[in-house]
Design a protein around this motif. Structure first.
Motif, PDB file in Angstrom:
ATOM      1  N   TRP A   1       0.815  -1.214   0.000  1.00  0.00           N
ATOM      2  CA  TRP A   1       0.000   0.000   0.000  1.00  0.00           C
ATOM      3  C   TRP A   1       0.851   1.267   0.000  1.00  0.00           C
ATOM      4  CZ3 TRP A   1      -4.910  -0.442  -1.070  1.00  0.00           C
ATOM      5  CH2 TRP A   1      -5.602  -1.598  -0.700  1.00  0.00           C
ATOM      6  N   VAL A   2       2.125   1.134   0.378  1.00  0.00           N
ATOM      7  CA  VAL A   2       2.954   2.310   0.637  1.00  0.00           C
ATOM      8  C   VAL A   2       2.927   3.327  -0.511  1.00  0.00           C
ATOM      9  CG1 VAL A   2       5.338   3.074   0.951  1.00  0.00           C
ATOM     10  CG2 VAL A   2       4.419   1.247   2.366  1.00  0.00           C
ATOM     11  N   PRO A   3       3.199   2.910  -1.772  1.00  0.00           N
ATOM     12  CA  PRO A   3       3.198   3.919  -2.848  1.00  0.00           C
ATOM     13  C   PRO A   3       1.867   4.650  -2.950  1.00  0.00           C
ATOM     14  CG  PRO A   3       4.044   1.817  -3.625  1.00  0.00           C
ATOM     15  CD  PRO A   3       3.503   1.565  -2.269  1.00  0.00           C
ATOM     16  N   LEU A   4       0.789   3.890  -2.805  1.00  0.00           N
ATOM     17  CA  LEU A   4      -0.536   4.489  -2.917  1.00  0.00           C
ATOM     18  C   LEU A   4      -0.793   5.482  -1.782  1.00  0.00           C
ATOM     19  CD1 LEU A   4      -2.565   4.039  -5.071  1.00  0.00           C
ATOM     20  CD2 LEU A   4      -3.731   2.382  -3.630  1.00  0.00           C
TER      21      LEU A   4
ATOM     22  N   GLY B   1       0.450  11.946   1.047  1.00  0.00           N
ATOM     23  CA  GLY B   1       1.688  12.693   1.204  1.00  0.00           C
ATOM     24  C   GLY B   1       2.730  11.879   1.941  1.00  0.00           C
ATOM     25  N   ILE B   2       3.963  12.454   2.068  1.00  0.00           N
ATOM     26  CA  ILE B   2       5.040  11.663   2.662  1.00  0.00           C
ATOM     27  C   ILE B   2       5.165  11.904   4.164  1.00  0.00           C
ATOM     28  CG2 ILE B   2       6.427  11.476   0.560  1.00  0.00           C
ATOM     29  CD1 ILE B   2       8.099  13.834   1.791  1.00  0.00           C
ATOM     30  N   PHE B   3       4.234  12.696   4.740  1.00  0.00           N
ATOM     31  CA  PHE B   3       4.410  12.991   6.162  1.00  0.00           C
ATOM     32  C   PHE B   3       3.642  11.998   7.028  1.00  0.00           C
ATOM     33  CE2 PHE B   3       5.356  16.980   3.935  1.00  0.00           C
ATOM     34  CZ  PHE B   3       6.691  17.071   4.292  1.00  0.00           C
ATOM     35  N   GLU B   4       3.134  12.475   8.131  1.00  0.00           N
ATOM     36  CA  GLU B   4       2.601  11.554   9.142  1.00  0.00           C
ATOM     37  C   GLU B   4       1.417  10.716   8.643  1.00  0.00           C
ATOM     38  OE1 GLU B   4       4.076  11.005  12.118  1.00  0.00           O
ATOM     39  OE2 GLU B   4       5.586  12.262  11.158  1.00  0.00           O
ATOM     40  N   ALA B   5       0.497  11.323   7.892  1.00  0.00           N
ATOM     41  CA  ALA B   5      -0.758  10.653   7.566  1.00  0.00           C
ATOM     42  C   ALA B   5      -0.538   9.312   6.882  1.00  0.00           C
ATOM     43  CB  ALA B   5      -1.624  11.546   6.691  1.00  0.00           C
TER      44      ALA B   5
ATOM     45  N   ALA C   1      -1.514   5.662   8.417  1.00  0.00           N
ATOM     46  CA  ALA C   1      -2.450   4.822   7.660  1.00  0.00           C
ATOM     47  C   ALA C   1      -1.886   3.419   7.479  1.00  0.00           C
ATOM     48  CB  ALA C   1      -2.725   5.458   6.303  1.00  0.00           C
ATOM     49  N   LEU C   2      -0.604   3.344   7.148  1.00  0.00           N
ATOM     50  CA  LEU C   2       0.006   2.021   6.962  1.00  0.00           C
ATOM     51  C   LEU C   2      -0.058   1.202   8.247  1.00  0.00           C
ATOM     52  CD1 LEU C   2       1.630   0.103   5.179  1.00  0.00           C
ATOM     53  CD2 LEU C   2       3.703   1.122   6.110  1.00  0.00           C
TER      54      LEU C   2
END
Lengths: 262, 284
Positions: free
Chosen positions: B136-139, B145-149, B153-154
């Protein structure tokens, strides 16, 4: 008065567990259902308790038709079925949600005293022996003051001494409110010790074979001659019930022949 | 003197009983000794390696001796850097654990208690479960975005599945015999859920949450690998890129401690709920 009228139960797979059961039990009478395994004793009890639905026929308590669990009908299962996360006294109080806290406390305390487990009130079921657990289960059924109490071989897993003491506890509780008791058992001694009437059942399909009144005075002495005679009578009836060939009524045989024909 | 004491002990009933059966505290102490056994192996290995490096048998460049690891750990703690990283990681795990855990409990309860909902939900959720969560990481990065969210989520996804499965399975495996007791006393659906189903599933729910928490710590590392400027996972990556194995090991030790403490807190917090269980002994 508990009345069973033309009660029959056929399971979804076509197994006929009960066929045309007719029985009426007086208020305060102790009736014992006795018979070999697979003759539908437990099924019959589950129907009265409202845990299963009858295929045909009716169950009436004082004229009121029962269709499902009823507040006036209590049941004690073969296993104690105590809730392991409740203390002994909370288990007994399980069915007393609708009454005030003070009365609940009183009733539970009284029941605990009756079954002799007052010092175990705050313990968990896991800390009790099998016999003590079953006593709690009996108390749980009794505290709601049911008009009819159903007992499904509640003593079958216990040793003879424990069983005898539980018989006394049961009769002690019964004396107080005199509910109607229907006791399923496969133990003839037990039936004669407790019951006013023994109803002998017969398997395939489950039906009533014979009824024997047990008019011995209480308390009953197991070494008494009348007691022995009663045991022998019930045993003889039981014996006959298990030999279907020559004991089966003509009508039943015809019906089976017809079924074969199809 | 000691003979006298023994005599007086034997002369009284309680004294005899005390001598015959070891008291509770004594039993406890004996048990504690056996717990210490578990420390024997790691400490022995650590001491051996330390000695090997000290006596020049090994260089200890790629596998630093324990003393150097602890020195690094201490230095990180003194500058306060360690706490920033620990706090960042802990925040991510907790947020993800709460989101994933709550969702798992809700969906697990729904799917466990209603056949229709189970038929509706379960196939989809099982299909999603078959996807490796890292995939799921790329999605997530594209979406959140690349920050906390995206990190949270992961972690939430990782926590969700074991909790969902555990709760649904626990509800489905509640003893029919106990449910029948509820029927006999004519409990409504809500009462049945509150008075019988809920307490009955608690032990398994705790286990499900524990494995969820474990997976949460697993996924926080993955999340912090994908570009973080703080967190224990960042320390790992940083250690690798800067060629500092002692920092990597320090971060690993911090992870181990953090995970164990979080798990112990969860066990401790839920202990009063499952104390009634009839089990052989306390769970590890």
């Amino acid at each position: 008065m508990l009345e069973l009228e033309h009660l029959s139960k056929t399971y979804a797979d076509g197994t006929r567990a009960l066929s045309d059961i007719n029985l009426s039990v007086r208020q305060g009478e102790i009736v014992s259902l006795i018979g070999g395994s697979g003759c539908g004793k437990t099924t019959l009890l589950r129907l009265i308790a409202g845990l299963d639905q009858a295929s045909t026929g009716a169950i009436k308590l004082d004229g009121e038709a029962l269709s499902g669990p009823h507040p006036s009908v209590g049941i004690v299962f073969q296993e104690p079925r105590l809730l392991p996360w409740l203390s002994v006294s909370d288990n007994i109080a399980f069915g007393l949600d609708h009454i005030s806290a003070t009365e609940r406390k009183e009733r539970v305390a009284h029941a605990l005293e009756k079954i002799g487990l007052i010092e175990h009130a705050k313990r968990w079921p896991r800390d009790l022996s099998g016999g003590q657990q079953q006593r709690v289960a009996i108390a749980r059924a009794f505290v709601t003051n049911p008009k009819v109490l159903l007992l499904d071989e509640p003593f079958s897993a216990l040793d003879a001494f424990t069983r005898a003491s539980l018989h006394e506890h049961l009769l002690g509780l019964w004396e107080e409110t005199r509910p109607t008791v229907v006791l399923v058992t496969h133990d003839v001694q037990e039936a004669v010790t407790l019951a006013d009437r023994a109803v002998v059942m017969q398997p395939k399909p489950g039906r009533i074979f014979d009824e024997l009144p047990l008019t011995l005075s209480r308390p009953r002495d197991k070494t008494d001659l009348p007691f022995e005679t009663s045991v022998r009578r019930v045993l003889t009836a039981l014996d006959h019930s298990l030999k279907p060939s020559h004991q089966q009524p003509q009508r039943e045989r015809d019906r089976q022949a017809a079924a074969l024909w199809w | 003197m000691s003979g006298e004491i023994a005599n007086s002990a034997w002369s009284s009933q309680q004294g005899a009983a005390a001598l015959a059966a070891p008291s509770l505290t004594e039993k406890r102490r004996a048990f504690d000794w056996r717990i210490l056994l578990g420390f024997l192996l790691p400490i022995a290995v650590a001491l051996l390696w330390e000695a090997a490096v000290r006596f020049g048998l090994a260089q200890g460049r790629l596998v630093p001796p324990p003393s150097r690891i602890f020195a690094t750990l201490l230095a990180l703690a003194e500058t306060g850097e360690l706490w920033t990283h620990v706090w960042a990681t802990l925040w991510r795990v907790l947020t993800g654990f709460i989101i994933g855990g709550v969702a798992g409990i809700v969906f697990g309860a729904l799917s466990g208690s209603s056949e229709t909902i189970r038929r509706l939900l379960d196939p989809t959720l099982q299909a999603l479960r078959a996807i490796p969560s890292i995939a799921w990481v790329p999605l997530f990065i594209l979406w959140l975005g690349i920050f906390e969210a995206s990190k949270v989520a992961l972690i939430a996804v990782g926590v969700f599945f074991p909790v969902y499965l555990g709760i649904a399975g626990a509800i489905l495996s509640v003893d029919r015999k106990l449910v029948e007791v509820g029927h006999v006393f004519r409990l409504s659906r809500v009462q049945l859920a509150r008075r019988i189903l809920l307490p009955a599933v608690l032990p398994e729910a705790v286990i499900a949450l524990r494995s969820g928490l474990g997976l949460g710590f697993m996924f926080v590392v993955a999340a912090e690998f994908m570009g973080a400027s703080e967190g224990l996972g960042y320390l790992l990556v940083d250690g690798q890129q800067m060629g500092k194995p002692d920092q990597i090991l320090a971060a690993i030790i911090a992870f181990a401690l953090l995970g164990k403490i979080a798990d112990s807190l969860l066990v401790l917090g839920t202990k009063p709920l499952v104390r009634w269980q009839d089990i052989v002994r306390e769970r590890l």
